[in-house]
Design a protein around this motif. Structure first.
Motif: not given
Length: 150
Positions: A55-58, A60-61, A82, A124
């Protein structure tokens, strides 16, 4: 909204894949045609559960998924990817493998469109339903084909 579950959309995207040429230059970004085709193939592998990306931080999915899949607009240039996909496409891509790579990518795209299996989530966008994957599969290919003027 277009998605790979529509036979005419799947056919049109496949046809567009076969129009790329080894010497095509990107309108944005740094990928070569060969890297773009490999990127699409690996991303389809991810959608099928064959390739795992963390999972990529950022943001909210759910918000990213809504913006990317439900808002009817072209994705902007230079969307991040990614780290796993970035590393995979950094490898040299022999130009003489383009036809084989397109065939592999098209086969993975068709497997996604068949609806037989999907990964449970996107790095994401979070949890994904089959309809989400089919929409994503179209939009992702469309984004990169437009990157090369196709």
């Amino acid at each position: 909204m277009k998605n790979l579950g529509e036979p005419e959309t799947l056919h049109a995207v496949r046809e567009r894949l076969w129009t790329v040429e080894p010497g095509d230059l990107p309108r944005w970004g740094t990928m070569s045609v060969g890297q773009m085709i490999r990127h699409l193939g690996l991303a389809y592998d991810m959608s099928l559960g064959n390739f795992v990306a963390a999972p990529v931080k950022g943001p909210p999915p759910w918000l990213l998924k809504f913006a990317a899949l439900k808002v009817n607009m072209n994705w902007p240039p230079n969307v991040r990817t990614t780290p796993e996909l970035k590393r995979a496409i950094q490898q040299a891509v022999p130009q003489d493998s383009l036809d084989a790579d397109i065939m592999e990518t098209a086969a993975r795209m068709e497997e996604l469109a068949s609806g037989l299996r999907y990964a449970p989530s996107h790095p994401m966008f979070g949890a994904m339903k089959p309809a989400d994957w089919l929409r994503w599969g179209y939009l992702h290919a469309d984004h990169h084909l437009r990157q090369f003027g196709r």
